[in-house]
Motif scaffolding. Structure first.
Motif, PDB file in Angstrom:
ATOM      1  N   GLN A  43      46.880  51.923  21.460  1.00  0.00           N
ATOM      2  CA  GLN A  43      45.441  51.669  21.408  1.00  0.00           C
ATOM      3  C   GLN A  43      45.024  50.565  22.366  1.00  0.00           C
ATOM      4  N   THR A  44      45.859  49.575  22.536  1.00  0.00           N
ATOM      5  CA  THR A  44      45.572  48.532  23.521  1.00  0.00           C
ATOM      6  C   THR A  44      45.559  49.132  24.916  1.00  0.00           C
ATOM      7  N   PHE A  45      46.492  50.036  25.186  1.00  0.00           N
ATOM      8  CA  PHE A  45      46.558  50.693  26.491  1.00  0.00           C
ATOM      9  C   PHE A  45      45.331  51.585  26.702  1.00  0.00           C
ATOM     10  N   GLU A  46      44.862  52.248  25.653  1.00  0.00           N
ATOM     11  CA  GLU A  46      43.653  53.069  25.763  1.00  0.00           C
ATOM     12  C   GLU A  46      42.453  52.227  26.163  1.00  0.00           C
ATOM     13  N   TRP A  47      42.367  51.017  25.644  1.00  0.00           N
ATOM     14  CA  TRP A  47      41.254  50.128  25.979  1.00  0.00           C
ATOM     15  C   TRP A  47      41.281  49.748  27.456  1.00  0.00           C
ATOM     16  N   SER A  48      42.439  49.767  28.080  1.00  0.00           N
ATOM     17  CA  SER A  48      42.521  49.490  29.519  1.00  0.00           C
ATOM     18  C   SER A  48      41.696  50.509  30.306  1.00  0.00           C
ATOM     19  N   PHE A  49      41.717  51.749  29.854  1.00  0.00           N
ATOM     20  CA  PHE A  49      40.933  52.781  30.534  1.00  0.00           C
ATOM     21  C   PHE A  49      39.439  52.612  30.266  1.00  0.00           C
ATOM     22  N   ILE A  50      39.104  52.161  29.080  1.00  0.00           N
ATOM     23  CA  ILE A  50      37.697  51.865  28.778  1.00  0.00           C
ATOM     24  C   ILE A  50      37.218  50.738  29.694  1.00  0.00           C
ATOM     25  N   ASP A  51      38.057  49.709  29.870  1.00  0.00           N
ATOM     26  CA  ASP A  51      37.727  48.597  30.766  1.00  0.00           C
ATOM     27  C   ASP A  51      37.565  49.057  32.216  1.00  0.00           C
ATOM     28  N   LEU A  52      38.281  50.116  32.591  1.00  0.00           N
ATOM     29  CA  LEU A  52      38.179  50.644  33.956  1.00  0.00           C
ATOM     30  C   LEU A  52      36.920  51.486  34.168  1.00  0.00           C
ATOM     31  N   VAL A  54      36.029  54.289  31.963  1.00  0.00           N
ATOM     32  CA  VAL A  54      36.027  55.556  31.240  1.00  0.00           C
ATOM     33  C   VAL A  54      35.171  55.362  30.001  1.00  0.00           C
ATOM     34  N   ARG A  55      34.126  56.132  29.855  1.00  0.00           N
ATOM     35  CA  ARG A  55      33.160  55.926  28.771  1.00  0.00           C
ATOM     36  C   ARG A  55      33.447  56.744  27.513  1.00  0.00           C
ATOM     37  N   ASN A  56      34.347  57.680  27.593  1.00  0.00           N
ATOM     38  CA  ASN A  56      34.647  58.541  26.454  1.00  0.00           C
ATOM     39  C   ASN A  56      36.002  58.129  25.879  1.00  0.00           C
ATOM     40  N   PHE A  57      36.030  57.811  24.586  1.00  0.00           N
ATOM     41  CA  PHE A  57      37.268  57.357  23.949  1.00  0.00           C
ATOM     42  C   PHE A  57      38.343  58.442  23.942  1.00  0.00           C
ATOM     43  N   THR A  58      37.937  59.702  23.796  1.00  0.00           N
ATOM     44  CA  THR A  58      38.909  60.793  23.792  1.00  0.00           C
ATOM     45  C   THR A  58      39.553  60.936  25.169  1.00  0.00           C
ATOM     46  N   VAL A  59      38.740  60.854  26.214  1.00  0.00           N
ATOM     47  CA  VAL A  59      39.281  60.939  27.569  1.00  0.00           C
ATOM     48  C   VAL A  59      40.221  59.762  27.838  1.00  0.00           C
ATOM     49  N   ALA A  60      39.848  58.571  27.388  1.00  0.00           N
ATOM     50  CA  ALA A  60      40.712  57.393  27.564  1.00  0.00           C
ATOM     51  C   ALA A  60      42.046  57.593  26.846  1.00  0.00           C
ATOM     52  N   ALA A  61      41.998  58.162  25.653  1.00  0.00           N
ATOM     53  CA  ALA A  61      43.232  58.409  24.889  1.00  0.00           C
ATOM     54  C   ALA A  61      44.119  59.428  25.600  1.00  0.00           C
ATOM     55  N   ILE A  62      43.521  60.467  26.161  1.00  0.00           N
ATOM     56  CA  ILE A  62      44.290  61.492  26.879  1.00  0.00           C
ATOM     57  C   ILE A  62      44.894  60.895  28.146  1.00  0.00           C
ATOM     58  N   LEU A  63      44.090  60.152  28.913  1.00  0.00           N
ATOM     59  CA  LEU A  63      44.590  59.540  30.147  1.00  0.00           C
ATOM     60  C   LEU A  63      45.744  58.576  29.871  1.00  0.00           C
ATOM     61  N   ALA A  64      45.622  57.782  28.821  1.00  0.00           N
ATOM     62  CA  ALA A  64      46.687  56.836  28.472  1.00  0.00           C
ATOM     63  C   ALA A  64      47.979  57.584  28.163  1.00  0.00           C
ATOM     64  N   ARG A  65      47.891  58.647  27.395  1.00  0.00           N
ATOM     65  CA  ARG A  65      49.088  59.406  27.034  1.00  0.00           C
ATOM     66  C   ARG A  65      49.678  60.135  28.240  1.00  0.00           C
ATOM     67  N   GLU A 113      45.856  35.679  34.845  1.00  0.00           N
ATOM     68  CA  GLU A 113      45.967  35.356  33.420  1.00  0.00           C
ATOM     69  C   GLU A 113      46.206  36.617  32.609  1.00  0.00           C
ATOM     70  N   GLY A 114      46.867  36.448  31.507  1.00  0.00           N
ATOM     71  CA  GLY A 114      47.040  37.537  30.549  1.00  0.00           C
ATOM     72  C   GLY A 114      48.228  38.426  30.858  1.00  0.00           C
ATOM     73  N   ASN A 115      48.440  39.363  29.960  1.00  0.00           N
ATOM     74  CA  ASN A 115      49.532  40.315  30.060  1.00  0.00           C
ATOM     75  C   ASN A 115      49.035  41.544  30.811  1.00  0.00           C
ATOM     76  N   CYS A 116      49.768  41.967  31.825  1.00  0.00           N
ATOM     77  CA  CYS A 116      49.356  43.141  32.603  1.00  0.00           C
ATOM     78  C   CYS A 116      49.508  44.425  31.787  1.00  0.00           C
TER      79      CYS A 116
END
Length: 191
Positions: A43-52, A54-65, A113-116
């Motif tokens: 889920q943290t990785f999915e949020w990376s796509f939202i930050d990039l 991607v406006r759709n949570f389902t698309v972000a989840a698919i891209l992350a996987r 800063e932060g974890n990549c």
């Protein structure tokens, strides 16, 4: 006296082959650990796509996987010696180049800063240290391209298909999607 000398035999256990095999296993291990570690904190990785953007949570989840599956695919192809020079080495360098460009942009926006997130929450790496890791992995891949061409891949498309499908399916099976719902908030505000 024109004696013909026997053709030199290719040594199976030459230093070149052993070095190449060890580098290949190490490279595959990095991709394997990277992919598996992201499944654990998906889920943290999915949020990376939202930050990039991607406006759709389902698309972000698919891209992350799919991205995790691609890392597992590279590890599987490396370990199986599948299409090393024609496909696997170029894909490895291409993916590492994309990750490196992303990290450079991340550093330009947020600093070092932060974890990549390269290894999920398992191993903390700053963006700069991850860029150096990626450059080292690209150098190893280039070295492998010339040092370790691998075995012939004739008659191995079915194995490639099996490894590829398994690698791409693992993230979807290990951490199924919750279609139609927003990802849960990982960092809740403090009262």
């Amino acid at each position: 006296m024109n004696e013909s000398l026997p053709a030199p035999r290719r040594r199976l256990f030459s230093i070149r082959n052993i070095t190449g095999l060890l580098l290949l296993i190490a490279l595959a291990a990095v991709f394997l650990v990277s992919g598996i570690s992201k499944i654990d904190s998906l889920q943290t990785f999915e949020w990376s796509f939202i930050d990039l953007g991607v406006r759709n949570f389902t698309v972000a989840a698919i891209l992350a996987r799919l991205l995790i599956g691609l890392e597992l695919l590279i590890a599987g192809f490396l370990l199986s010696h599948l299409f090393l020079r024609s496909f696997t080495y170029p894909l490895t360098i291409g993916l590492l180049a994309v990750f490196t460009v992303y990290l450079i942009l991340l550093m330009m926006q947020q600093g070092n800063e932060g974890n990549c997130g390269c290894f999920g929450e398992w191993i903390y790496m700053s963006p700069l240290s991850s860029i150096w890791k990626n450059l080292g992995m690209m150098a190893v891949t280039l070295l492998l391209y010339f040092l370790y061409p691998g075995k012939g891949t004739q008659g191995r498309p079915l194995m490639a298909l099996a490894v590829g499908l398994a690698a791409l399916a693992v993230p979807f099976i290990a951490n199924p999607m919750n279609i139609g719902s927003s990802p849960k908030v990982v960092n809740e505000p403090l009262d």
